[in-house]
Design an enzyme around this catalytic site. Structure first.
Site, mmCIF file in Angstrom:
data_model
loop_
_atom_site.group_PDB
_atom_site.id
_atom_site.type_symbol
_atom_site.label_atom_id
_atom_site.label_comp_id
_atom_site.label_asym_id
_atom_site.label_seq_id
_atom_site.Cartn_x
_atom_site.Cartn_y
_atom_site.Cartn_z
ATOM 1 N N HIS A 82 17.679 8.505 1.166
ATOM 2 C CA HIS A 82 17.510 9.279 -0.076
ATOM 3 C C HIS A 82 16.790 10.593 0.195
ATOM 4 O O HIS A 82 15.833 10.638 0.952
ATOM 5 C CB HIS A 82 16.690 8.477 -1.099
ATOM 6 C CG HIS A 82 17.453 7.351 -1.727
ATOM 7 N ND1 HIS A 82 16.979 6.625 -2.782
ATOM 8 C CD2 HIS A 82 18.694 6.847 -1.451
ATOM 9 C CE1 HIS A 82 17.877 5.717 -3.143
ATOM 10 N NE2 HIS A 82 18.914 5.825 -2.332
ATOM 11 N N TYR A 95 11.132 7.004 -11.361
ATOM 12 C CA TYR A 95 9.776 6.618 -11.774
ATOM 13 C C TYR A 95 9.591 7.218 -13.167
ATOM 14 O O TYR A 95 9.671 8.439 -13.320
ATOM 15 C CB TYR A 95 8.723 7.200 -10.830
ATOM 16 C CG TYR A 95 8.668 6.530 -9.466
ATOM 17 C CD1 TYR A 95 9.585 6.852 -8.471
ATOM 18 C CD2 TYR A 95 7.680 5.584 -9.174
ATOM 19 C CE1 TYR A 95 9.525 6.233 -7.222
ATOM 20 C CE2 TYR A 95 7.619 4.975 -7.927
ATOM 21 C CZ TYR A 95 8.538 5.301 -6.957
ATOM 22 O OH TYR A 95 8.484 4.689 -5.728
ATOM 23 N N PRO A 112 1.849 -1.025 -5.689
ATOM 24 C CA PRO A 112 3.165 -0.657 -5.134
ATOM 25 C C PRO A 112 3.722 0.695 -5.571
ATOM 26 O O PRO A 112 4.749 1.134 -5.053
ATOM 27 C CB PRO A 112 4.081 -1.797 -5.597
ATOM 28 C CG PRO A 112 3.391 -2.419 -6.755
ATOM 29 C CD PRO A 112 1.929 -2.198 -6.578
ATOM 30 N N LYS A 165 3.870 2.187 -0.341
ATOM 31 C CA LYS A 165 3.187 2.404 0.938
ATOM 32 C C LYS A 165 2.841 1.152 1.744
ATOM 33 O O LYS A 165 2.571 1.241 2.941
ATOM 34 C CB LYS A 165 1.872 3.172 0.690
ATOM 35 C CG LYS A 165 2.077 4.636 0.389
ATOM 36 C CD LYS A 165 2.510 5.387 1.628
ATOM 37 C CE LYS A 165 3.046 6.751 1.320
ATOM 38 N NZ LYS A 165 4.439 6.965 1.634
ATOM 39 N N TYR A 203 4.676 10.908 -0.220
ATOM 40 C CA TYR A 203 5.666 9.858 -0.459
ATOM 41 C C TYR A 203 6.569 9.679 0.756
ATOM 42 O O TYR A 203 6.812 8.549 1.201
ATOM 43 C CB TYR A 203 6.514 10.192 -1.694
ATOM 44 C CG TYR A 203 7.329 9.016 -2.206
ATOM 45 C CD1 TYR A 203 6.936 8.314 -3.338
ATOM 46 C CD2 TYR A 203 8.499 8.602 -1.552
ATOM 47 C CE1 TYR A 203 7.675 7.229 -3.805
ATOM 48 C CE2 TYR A 203 9.236 7.520 -2.005
ATOM 49 C CZ TYR A 203 8.824 6.840 -3.134
ATOM 50 O OH TYR A 203 9.559 5.768 -3.589
HETATM 51 P P1 RFL Z 1 2.615 -10.154 4.742
HETATM 52 O O1 RFL Z 1 4.017 -9.716 4.589
HETATM 53 O O2 RFL Z 1 1.925 -10.722 3.560
HETATM 54 O O3 RFL Z 1 2.594 -11.222 5.925
HETATM 55 C C1 RFL Z 1 1.463 -12.025 6.202
HETATM 56 C C2 RFL Z 1 1.945 -13.304 6.838
HETATM 57 O O4 RFL Z 1 0.809 -14.128 7.161
HETATM 58 C C3 RFL Z 1 1.115 -15.458 6.801
HETATM 59 N N1 RFL Z 1 -0.134 -16.204 6.618
HETATM 60 C C4 RFL Z 1 -0.651 -17.039 7.544
HETATM 61 N N2 RFL Z 1 -0.229 -17.363 8.769
HETATM 62 C C5 RFL Z 1 -0.983 -18.254 9.474
HETATM 63 N N3 RFL Z 1 -2.121 -18.832 8.994
HETATM 64 C C6 RFL Z 1 -2.576 -18.513 7.748
HETATM 65 N N4 RFL Z 1 -3.666 -19.094 7.265
HETATM 66 C C7 RFL Z 1 -1.830 -17.578 6.979
HETATM 67 N N5 RFL Z 1 -1.986 -17.047 5.745
HETATM 68 C C8 RFL Z 1 -0.961 -16.221 5.543
HETATM 69 C C9 RFL Z 1 1.941 -15.322 5.525
HETATM 70 O O5 RFL Z 1 2.707 -16.477 5.245
HETATM 71 C C10 RFL Z 1 2.812 -14.123 5.874
HETATM 72 O O6 RFL Z 1 4.011 -14.478 6.502
HETATM 73 O O7 RFL Z 1 1.701 -8.981 5.299
HETATM 74 P P2 RFL Z 1 2.036 -7.768 6.323
HETATM 75 O O8 RFL Z 1 2.818 -8.270 7.496
HETATM 76 O O9 RFL Z 1 0.751 -7.066 6.513
HETATM 77 O O10 RFL Z 1 3.052 -6.835 5.521
HETATM 78 C C11 RFL Z 1 2.625 -6.137 4.373
HETATM 79 C C12 RFL Z 1 3.773 -6.012 3.374
HETATM 80 O O11 RFL Z 1 4.371 -7.296 3.169
HETATM 81 C C13 RFL Z 1 3.317 -5.457 2.021
HETATM 82 O O12 RFL Z 1 2.356 -4.449 2.194
HETATM 83 C C14 RFL Z 1 4.479 -4.855 1.215
HETATM 84 O O13 RFL Z 1 5.407 -5.862 0.847
HETATM 85 C C15 RFL Z 1 3.972 -4.132 -0.025
HETATM 86 N N6 RFL Z 1 5.038 -3.636 -0.901
HETATM 87 C C16 RFL Z 1 5.706 -2.453 -0.654
HETATM 88 N N7 RFL Z 1 5.428 -1.749 0.456
HETATM 89 C C17 RFL Z 1 6.142 -0.625 0.751
HETATM 90 O O14 RFL Z 1 5.870 -0.003 1.783
HETATM 91 N N8 RFL Z 1 7.175 -0.159 -0.033
HETATM 92 C C18 RFL Z 1 7.516 -0.807 -1.170
HETATM 93 O O15 RFL Z 1 8.482 -0.395 -1.829
HETATM 94 C C19 RFL Z 1 6.762 -1.988 -1.530
HETATM 95 N N9 RFL Z 1 7.094 -2.677 -2.613
HETATM 96 C C20 RFL Z 1 5.440 -4.397 -2.001
HETATM 97 C C21 RFL Z 1 6.476 -3.875 -2.852
HETATM 98 C C22 RFL Z 1 4.861 -5.624 -2.271
HETATM 99 C C23 RFL Z 1 5.296 -6.360 -3.346
HETATM 100 N N10 RFL Z 1 4.669 -7.628 -3.542
HETATM 101 C C24 RFL Z 1 5.353 -8.805 -3.866
HETATM 102 C C25 RFL Z 1 3.292 -7.836 -3.114
HETATM 103 C C26 RFL Z 1 6.921 -4.592 -3.923
HETATM 104 C C27 RFL Z 1 6.335 -5.823 -4.185
HETATM 105 C C28 RFL Z 1 6.884 -6.557 -5.365
HETATM 106 C C1 PHB Z 2 11.090 -1.640 -4.562
HETATM 107 O O1 PHB Z 2 12.271 -1.306 -4.375
HETATM 108 O O2 PHB Z 2 10.746 -2.844 -4.595
HETATM 109 C C2 PHB Z 2 10.045 -0.615 -4.778
HETATM 110 C C3 PHB Z 2 10.384 0.724 -4.617
HETATM 111 C C4 PHB Z 2 9.426 1.696 -4.832
HETATM 112 C C5 PHB Z 2 8.150 1.325 -5.187
HETATM 113 C C6 PHB Z 2 7.808 -0.015 -5.316
HETATM 114 C C7 PHB Z 2 8.775 -1.000 -5.116
HETATM 115 O O3 PHB Z 2 7.213 2.288 -5.404
#
Ligand code: RFL
Ligand code: PHB
Length: 385
Positions: A72, A195, A288, A292, A378
């Site tokens: 994008h 957004y 979110p 980031k 961004y």
């Molecule tokens: P994770 O992905 O949470 O992975 C951590 C892992 O550790 C495991 N764990 C354990 N393992 C062993 N022993 C234990 N006691 C443990 N406790 C936990 C877990 O099961 C898991 O597998 O962290 P990591 O690797 O640091 O990655 C971070 C990302 O997952 C997170 O920051 C992003 O998903 C955030 N986020 C977004 N980030 C973006 O850059 N762009 C986005 O568009 C974006 N959208 C989002 C998001 C996060 C969301 N949610 C659900 C929190 C949208 C959503 C809805």
């Molecule tokens: C997503 O696609 O899940 C998403 C995209 C942008 C954001 C947060 C979540 O800022």
């Protein structure tokens, strides 16, 4: 059992760190509480900034991303009945990619570079201040195991044990609203993310593929997703995203997932204690709105892998000693940007706040300096910023 780096958590931070260490000639074992299927199917982030895409490509993980991901040029901001496009390419020369975190996770598993032990329990860190730290856990059969390592990488998200092993200060902000997120089997009604600021609350139109859309609505904390019928969700999305505005239409479709996500900012400093290094969500959480979280996890492990390779292979601890300070510079920049996007776009119910938000949105969409600031943050600052 012995390995050079014991990694706790097989999310994107843990798996990518293991991949980068393998490429640098350092071995590692990854311990994960969940099953491989569970980790691979968690619905999470959707946007990769340019530096994340560059890094993944450089380390052999870019083929499917470049074939199936959607590049994008920018985003739309919608407010006061108008849609404005911010073109990141014109403003900064950088793009962003729509490629789900689940896909990054699948590519990391397919690369086969990480030795992951799934479904382990009772993971505990020991002697982290000594030069002989170790981790104990119960394996998938419930048998007690001990893993000795030169260093431990805490990549276990915000609820894992690593954060507790690092006695440090933390900074936190809890926001007075959450997101109701849906996944729908319908092609996106937009070519790039929208957004939207609206008096009823924030809304976001994102996507996963040409046939799957991801959308969010600002809702009060504690909202039960079941209290929102599918029909009500689509109606409210249409209102907030500007259905009917200049002939634009939001096309509804079958909702396949519905959940509520609370929002907070959290930073733990330092990100290292003795031989434990924190990376990704284990060290910091961002709301979110700035997209980031995943990108920060990728930036952390890029720094950490270099530091651990220098230290464990060449005995040079300079980068390991600088890791926390180096990583935190970017963490605080992204923490500020995510807070700024969040507070600019979510309604608080205070009319004074609303006027400030609209003024800020007008500035960002009409001034080159304002637009460039948003675009630069961004689309992502270069790794090493
Ligand atoms: P994770 O992905 O949470 O992975 C951590 C892992 O550790 C495991 N764990 C354990 N393992 C062993 N022993 C234990 N006691 C443990 N406790 C936990 C877990 O099961 C898991 O597998 O962290 P990591 O690797 O640091 O990655 C971070 C990302 O997952 C997170 O920051 C992003 O998903 C955030 N986020 C977004 N980030 C973006 O850059 N762009 C986005 O568009 C974006 N959208 C989002 C998001 C996060 C969301 N949610 C659900 C929190 C949208 C959503 C809805
Ligand atoms: C997503 O696609 O899940 C998403 C995209 C942008 C954001 C947060 C979540 O800022």
């Amino acid at each position: 059992m012995r390995t050079q780096v014991a990694i706790i958590g097989a999310g994107p931070a843990g798996l990518l760190l293991s991949h980068l260490l393998t490429r640098g000639g350092v071995d590692s074992v990854v311990l994960e509480t969940r099953s491989q299927e569970y980790v691979a199917s968690r619905i999470r982030a959707g946007i990769l900034e340019q530096s994340s895409v560059d890094l993944l490509t450089e380390v052999g993980l870019g083929d499917r991303l470049r074939a199936e991901g959607d590049e994008h040029r920018g985003i739309y901001l919608n407010f006061a009945g108008e849609r404005h496009h911010l073109d990141f390419v014109d403003l900064t020369g950088r793009t962003v990619w729509v490629y789900g975190q689940t896909e990054v996770q699948k590519d990391l598993v397919a690369a086969g570079t990480a030795d992951v032990r799934y479904e382990v329990t009772e993971v505990a860190l020991h002697d982290v201040e000594s030069d002989k730290p170790y981790v104990t856990y119960l394996d998938a059969d419930g048998v007690a195991q001990r893993l000795d390592a030169g260093a431990i990488a805490g990549c276990d998200g915000s609820f894992g044990p690593s954060r507790q092993a690092v006695p440090s200060e933390h900074f936190e902000r809890v926001y007075p609203y959450s997101w109701l997120g849906i996944l729908a089997d319908v092609g996106p009604s937009t070519d790039e993310l929208i957004y939207a600021w609206h008096p009823n609350g924030f809304a976001l139109h994102s996507m996963r593929s040409p046939t799957v859309s991801r959308l969010y609505l600002q809702v009060p904390n504690g909202t039960d997703p079941a209290s929102w019928s599918d029909e009500r969700i689509w109606e409210e999305l249409a209102v907030r995203l500007g259905h009917g505005q200049d002939g634009w239409k939001l096309t509804p479709g079958p909702i396949t997932d519905k959940s509520v996500l609370p929002m907070r900012s959290y930073v733990q400093t330092p990100m290292r204690h003795g031989r434990v290094f924190l990376a990704g969500d284990a060290a910091h959480i961002v709301p979110p709105t700035g997209a980031k979280g995943l990108n920060l996890a990728i930036a952390d492990v890029t720094l950490l892998s270099k530091a651990l390779v220098d230290w464990l292979r060449a005995g040079d601890s300079t980068a390991a000693d600088a890791y926390s300070d180096d990583a935190l510079r970017r963490v605080w920049r992204c923490t500020h940007f995510s807070w700024w996007m969040t507070t600019m776009l979510h309604t608080s119910g205070d009319p004074f706040d609303a006027q400030l938000q609209l003024s800020q949105l007008r500035w960002v969409t009409s001034s080159n300096a304002g637009a460039t600031g948003l675009a630069e943050n961004y689309a992502g600052l270069p790794i090493g910023f």
